[in-house]
Scaffold this motif. Structure first.
Motif, mmCIF file in Angstrom:
data_model
loop_
_atom_site.group_PDB
_atom_site.id
_atom_site.type_symbol
_atom_site.label_atom_id
_atom_site.label_comp_id
_atom_site.label_asym_id
_atom_site.label_seq_id
_atom_site.Cartn_x
_atom_site.Cartn_y
_atom_site.Cartn_z
ATOM 1 N N ALA A 231 0.628 -1.176 -0.072
ATOM 2 C CA ALA A 231 -0.066 -0.185 -0.267
ATOM 3 C C ALA A 231 0.905 0.831 -0.074
ATOM 4 N N ARG A 232 1.836 0.877 0.652
ATOM 5 C CA ARG A 232 3.053 2.409 0.895
ATOM 6 C C ARG A 232 4.165 2.415 -0.604
ATOM 7 N N LYS A 233 3.963 1.999 -1.836
ATOM 8 C CA LYS A 233 4.107 1.427 -2.845
ATOM 9 C C LYS A 233 4.050 2.489 -3.570
ATOM 10 N N PRO A 234 5.656 3.577 -4.205
ATOM 11 C CA PRO A 234 4.845 4.470 -4.845
ATOM 12 C C PRO A 234 4.500 4.070 -6.351
ATOM 13 N N THR A 235 3.737 5.049 -7.312
ATOM 14 C CA THR A 235 2.842 4.381 -8.326
ATOM 15 C C THR A 235 4.183 5.589 -9.180
ATOM 16 N N VAL A 236 2.996 4.829 -10.591
ATOM 17 C CA VAL A 236 4.676 6.007 -12.266
ATOM 18 C C VAL A 236 3.838 7.665 -11.760
ATOM 19 N N LYS A 237 2.030 7.642 -10.960
ATOM 20 C CA LYS A 237 1.956 9.011 -11.290
ATOM 21 C C LYS A 237 2.003 9.563 -9.706
ATOM 22 N N ARG A 238 3.279 9.424 -9.420
ATOM 23 C CA ARG A 238 3.765 9.390 -7.822
ATOM 24 C C ARG A 238 5.388 10.604 -8.514
ATOM 25 N N ASN A 239 4.987 9.472 -9.366
ATOM 26 C CA ASN A 239 6.663 10.083 -10.291
ATOM 27 C C ASN A 239 6.899 11.007 -11.025
ATOM 28 N N LYS A 241 6.384 14.771 -11.062
ATOM 29 C CA LYS A 241 7.826 15.521 -11.171
ATOM 30 C C LYS A 241 9.539 15.274 -11.499
ATOM 31 N N ALA A 242 9.283 13.747 -10.686
ATOM 32 C CA ALA A 242 10.856 13.156 -11.475
ATOM 33 C C ALA A 242 10.835 12.973 -13.018
ATOM 34 N N VAL A 243 9.460 13.021 -13.462
ATOM 35 C CA VAL A 243 9.355 12.879 -14.555
ATOM 36 C C VAL A 243 9.446 14.184 -16.076
ATOM 37 N N GLY A 244 8.804 15.077 -14.974
ATOM 38 C CA GLY A 244 8.403 16.415 -15.068
ATOM 39 C C GLY A 244 10.159 16.406 -15.575
ATOM 40 N N LEU A 245 11.033 16.892 -14.729
ATOM 41 C CA LEU A 245 12.567 17.509 -14.409
ATOM 42 C C LEU A 245 13.009 16.434 -16.325
ATOM 43 N N THR A 246 13.312 15.271 -15.648
ATOM 44 C CA THR A 246 13.578 14.004 -16.688
ATOM 45 C C THR A 246 13.570 14.443 -18.099
ATOM 46 N N VAL A 247 11.812 15.035 -18.731
ATOM 47 C CA VAL A 247 11.807 15.683 -19.599
ATOM 48 C C VAL A 247 12.586 17.041 -20.101
ATOM 49 N N CYS A 248 13.313 17.931 -18.855
ATOM 50 C CA CYS A 248 13.638 19.200 -19.556
ATOM 51 C C CYS A 248 15.248 18.662 -19.853
ATOM 52 N N PHE A 249 15.603 17.657 -18.311
ATOM 53 C CA PHE A 249 17.704 17.586 -18.774
ATOM 54 C C PHE A 249 17.552 16.298 -19.712
ATOM 55 N N ALA A 250 16.961 15.248 -20.207
ATOM 56 C CA ALA A 250 16.334 14.385 -21.316
ATOM 57 C C ALA A 250 17.090 15.791 -22.788
ATOM 58 N N ALA A 251 15.910 16.702 -22.711
ATOM 59 C CA ALA A 251 15.816 17.610 -24.022
ATOM 60 C C ALA A 251 16.897 18.073 -24.454
ATOM 61 N N VAL A 252 17.700 18.635 -23.328
ATOM 62 C CA VAL A 252 18.747 18.647 -23.709
ATOM 63 C C VAL A 252 20.162 17.890 -24.164
ATOM 64 N N THR A 369 10.469 2.049 -15.563
ATOM 65 C CA THR A 369 8.478 2.903 -15.786
ATOM 66 C C THR A 369 8.818 4.321 -16.180
ATOM 67 N N GLY A 370 9.483 5.143 -14.729
ATOM 68 C CA GLY A 370 9.223 6.421 -14.958
ATOM 69 C C GLY A 370 10.175 7.034 -15.395
ATOM 70 N N SER A 371 11.525 6.748 -15.359
ATOM 71 C CA SER A 371 13.031 7.195 -16.565
ATOM 72 C C SER A 371 12.121 7.162 -18.324
ATOM 73 N N ALA A 372 12.118 5.660 -18.477
ATOM 74 C CA ALA A 372 12.175 5.258 -19.236
ATOM 75 C C ALA A 372 10.887 6.188 -20.617
ATOM 76 N N ILE A 373 9.383 6.915 -19.985
ATOM 77 C CA ILE A 373 8.699 7.546 -20.203
ATOM 78 C C ILE A 373 9.613 9.434 -19.870
#
Length: 457
Positions: A231-239, A241-252, A369-373
């Motif tokens: 029940a305490r495991k993180p889900t991709v939806k909780r990631n 912010k990390a996904v959004g930051l990844t989009v930024c630095f991966a785009a550069v 999952t999160g990093s790949a997305i």
């Protein structure tokens, strides 16, 4: 997730083999990237034969772009496989699919032989390549770094960045060699197929090595804790912010690499009208210098963290592209190489830190999952179109500096976001699902807050 892991179990038992396994798969992905781009004109002639040469080339490049568009879907498919069945399983599937699809392209009959089925089969194989590539880079990052020494994560991450550059140089060099040793008739008949056939032994070696390795220590810990307090495991939806930051630095990172690896050759040849052999030679020198700088960037990141080197590289991409394109627009070989060295210096900083942050910014159980997305969204929709937008800006404005504007714009937008929200992740416990966000500090699972930019006593 429990973080009570014995220190002996925190690294790959066969770290050298893990490095080799990751390097082979990454090499094959970027080798294909290089040879397809080099033979785009030939492929256009053979698979879109009933169209004009210009339309045929654009059609061939359009098929090339399909691979980018399939990358996010590949992340959605291979990411969960990596989180549920293991990093090794996802990487093994990736290298097998990439090898089969790349080799199959070398056997597809041309339009003259089977008509419309030829380009349809080509599109299908490019889709499979895109799917597999969607899990290769982020999967490689997780597989290698989750078993690397804590204080040398970025140094090992540099292997992924460096092998991409080496593969691009090797692919372009191999293609150029074929152009020099074969006649035009031989090249159209069978010569263009040879680099694609070469993917078969590379894929077999990569698959053999990956299947012989154990999974990462982090995934073993995930398996041990599976079913415990789910029940305490993180889900991709909780990631998100990390996904959004990844989009930024991966785009550069992605845009910088595609400019350095593919667009520069076309820029030197088409815009500056250098001989193709000279353009390829200068581009190869730039990539080799970048490759040598990658381990140095890894050492810097291991010493000073991820945030500062990544921001320095991003700031470099705001300030340097216009001067670099001014240097290259002179057509002087020395100034061109100087410009490529400047780009390579910025690229190695953003690339190596990107690889390691793909691991450190995400909870262990949803990391693949999160990093790949995040990574593949950036590559498909921001970085991937970069070389085409650069060419469009150069041709439509008539200015040899215009391609720099897109690069500056992407880096500037990313910089604004990263300055505010990018955390320092180098001390993050990558075995844990507990990641606490702050711009410059990390709260470790023990609840102790500390500033990772300050060297611990």
């Amino acid at each position: 997730m429990s973080t009570s892991v014995n220190s002996a179990d925190m690294q790959h038992q066969k770290l050298g083999q893990a490095v080799f396994a990751v390097g082979v798969g990454n090499f094959m992905e970027w080798f294909d990237f290089a040879v397809y781009g080099f033979f785009a004109v030939v492929i256009g002639q053979l698979f879109f034969a009933d169209q004009s040469p210009v339309v045929a080339l654009l059609s061939s490049l359009g098929v090339f772009a399909v691979g980018f568009l399939m990358r996010p879907l590949g992340g959605f498919i291979l990411g969960p496989i990596g989180d549920k069945y293991g990093r090794r399983a996802a990487l093994s599937f990736s290298v097998l699919a990439m090898g089969l699809a790349t080799t199959a392209i070398g056997f597809i009959p041309t339009y003259a032989d089977i008509g419309l089925a030829a380009p349809l089969l080509l599109v299908l194989m490019r889709c499979i390549q895109g799917l597999s590539a969607g899990g290769e880079w982020t999967g490689s990052a997780a597989f290698l770094i989750e078993g690397a020494p804590t204080n040398r994560r970025a140094t090992y991450a540099s292997v992924i960045s460096a092998t991409a550059a080496l593969a691009t140089v090797a692919g372009s060099g191999f293609a150029l060699w074929l152009n020099n040793v074969l006649t035009q008739e031989q090249l159209l008949d069978f010569g263009w197929r040879i680099p694609f056939w070469a993917a078969a032994p590379l894929a077999l070696v990569g698959l053999f090595v990956r299947l012989r390795l154990d999974d990462t220590p982090v995934f073993k810990e995930i398996q041990r804790n599976r079913g415990v307090d789910d029940a305490r495991k993180p889900t991709v939806k909780r990631n998100l912010k990390a996904v959004g930051l990844t989009v930024c630095f991966a785009a550069v990172q992605g845009l910088g690499y595609y400019y350095l690896a593919t667009y520069v050759v076309n820029y030197l040849e088409v815009t500056l009208r250098l001989a193709r052999s000279d353009a390829l030679m200068l581009s190869a020198i730039g990539l080799l210098i970048y490759m040598v700088l990658c381990p140095l960037a890894g050492l810097i990141s291991d010493r000073y963290g991820r945030r500062v080197p990544n921001l320095i590289g991003t700031i470099g991409y705001v300030l340097l592209p216009v001067p670099v394109f001014l240097l290259m627009s002179t057509g002087n070989a020395v100034l061109i190489i100087l410009g490529l060295i400047l780009l390579g210096a910025m690229q190695c900083l953003v690339s190596v830190t990107t690889v390691v942050m793909l691991v450190e910014l995400f909870p262990a159980s949803t990391r693949a999952t999160g990093s790949a997305i995040g990574f593949n969204i950036a590559l498909a929709f921001i970085a991937g179109p970069g070389p085409y937008l650069g060419a469009f800006l150069a041709s439509s404005t008539g200015s040899p500096v215009a391609p720099a504007f897109y690069q500056v714009f992407v880096a500037l937008v990313a910089l604004i976001i990263l300055l505010k929200w990018l955390p320092e992740s180098s001390k993050q416990d990558i075995f844990s699902d507990d990641i606490h966000w702050h711009a410059k500090t990390i709260v470790e699972p023990s609840g102790v807050t500390r500033n990772p930019e300050r060297k611990p006593a």
